[in-house]
Design an enzyme around this catalytic site. Structure first.
Site, PDB file in Angstrom:
ATOM      1  N   SER A   1      28.603 -28.852  -5.118  1.00  0.00           N
ATOM      2  CA  SER A   1      29.305 -29.229  -6.074  1.00  0.00           C
ATOM      3  C   SER A   1      30.270 -28.533  -6.885  1.00  0.00           C
ATOM      4  O   SER A   1      31.012 -28.819  -7.893  1.00  0.00           O
ATOM      5  CB  SER A   1      28.427 -29.957  -7.011  1.00  0.00           C
ATOM      6  OG  SER A   1      27.821 -31.211  -6.510  1.00  0.00           O
TER       7      SER A   1
ATOM      8  N   LYS B   1      30.845 -24.882 -13.469  1.00  0.00           N
ATOM      9  CA  LYS B   1      30.217 -25.950 -12.767  1.00  0.00           C
ATOM     10  C   LYS B   1      29.254 -25.456 -11.780  1.00  0.00           C
ATOM     11  O   LYS B   1      29.532 -24.396 -11.102  1.00  0.00           O
ATOM     12  CB  LYS B   1      31.583 -26.643 -11.816  1.00  0.00           C
ATOM     13  CG  LYS B   1      31.139 -27.511 -10.956  1.00  0.00           C
ATOM     14  CD  LYS B   1      30.918 -29.059 -11.825  1.00  0.00           C
ATOM     15  CE  LYS B   1      30.088 -29.996 -11.193  1.00  0.00           C
ATOM     16  NZ  LYS B   1      28.449 -29.844 -11.107  1.00  0.00           N
TER      17      LYS B   1
ATOM     18  N   GLY C   1      26.318 -25.976  -8.505  1.00  0.00           N
ATOM     19  CA  GLY C   1      26.373 -26.539  -7.264  1.00  0.00           C
ATOM     20  C   GLY C   1      25.077 -26.413  -6.795  1.00  0.00           C
ATOM     21  O   GLY C   1      24.242 -25.177  -6.861  1.00  0.00           O
TER      22      GLY C   1
END
Length: 277
Positions: A63, A209, A211
């Site tokens: 991600s 972000k 992941g």
């Protein structure tokens, strides 16, 4: 030639067996070596402030790919602002229950919604998607997917063809912050506005972000005992800006999803790392 009597021979074998038995647990107790990396650069100069681990090895981005994908989505006009478009969930997306909801760009990044990513890439199409990833210089830029499966548009960044190293992640973020990527000013501004933000010690504000995924086994399938976690982004404090990537692999399926654990630990440790750079 002298031949050992049978009893002494048997006692010797038993002694060797006993030694091996005592030694095996010592070997078994050795910790499993798994990849991990933390790399932090000064955003302005590119100077390495902290680098530890397997930072040059490539892994699937999972991600964290939502960061370049946001740039692409806004540049291509598929995404408009923080809350437009707002797409409704459809049963054919086959998402987990928590993702079965209406999603906009801000929710997409915050809650890491896979089906929303796939809708963006479907609207781009294979040729345009591949062109963008290549122009961005993102990792190995391979969005072909798995051989013979025609799944590059929907799965390339998962346990598939697209891979990137922690070193490449921080350099990508640094180029983004410097405006050195081939996207519009709006794409930069809107992407920065929807990346999740976190408060840390010593006044640091972190934008990043996560992941989460797994290392592949020898057949290319997910090894559930090797959960992989990422946290990638940038941070600011007192007029100073850094870019970072942390990647860590676990040794137990209970550690999945790994990304949030990696993120939380990094947020806790960043101030301390910066005091010693």
């Amino acid at each position: 030639m002298t031949i050992l009597p049978r009893p002494r021979f048997l006692l010797g074998l038993l002694a060797v067996a006993g030694w091996l038995g005592a030694s095996l647990p010592a070997f078994a107790a050795q910790p499993v070596k798994v990849p991990e990396c933390t790399v932090i650069l000064d955003a302005a100069t590119g100077k390495t402030l902290h680098r530890e681990g397997t930072c040059g090895e490539r892994f699937n981005p999972f991600s964290t790919f939502k960061l370049p994908l946001a740039l692409v989505g806004y540049d291509a006009g598929i995404l408009e602002d923080e809350h437009t478009p707002s797409w409704d969930y459809k049963p054919e997306f086959k998402a987990v229950k928590r993702d079965q909801k209406t999603v906009d760009p801000a929710i997409w990044e915050k809650d890491s919604i896979l089906w929303f990513s796939r809708e963006i890439t479907r609207r781009l199409g294979q040729e345009r998607s591949a062109g963008y990833v290549s122009k961005l210089g993102y990792g190995n830029a391979d969005v072909s997917g798995d051989a013979g499966k025609n799944n590059g548009l929907t799965d390339a960044w998962l346990l598939s063809s697209l891979k990137i190293s922690p070193d490449e992640q921080v350099n990508f973020v640094r180029r983004m912050l410097a405006g050195q990527l081939p996207v519009s000013d709006k794409a930069y501004a809107m992407t920065k506005s929807i990346i999740p933000q976190f408060e840390a010690k010593d006044g640091w504000v972190i934008h990043g972000k996560t992941g989460s995924g797994w290392l592949p086994d020898k057949d290319g399938k997910a090894n559930r005992n090797r959960p992989l976690g990422w946290f990638v982004g940038w941070a600011e404090a007192n007029g100073r800006q850094v870019v970072f990537a942390r990647m860590q692999v676990g040794t137990d399926k209970a550690e999945s999803p790994k990304g949030h654990k990696v993120r939380d630990r990094f947020i806790e440790e960043l101030a301390g790392l910066m005091r010693h750079d």
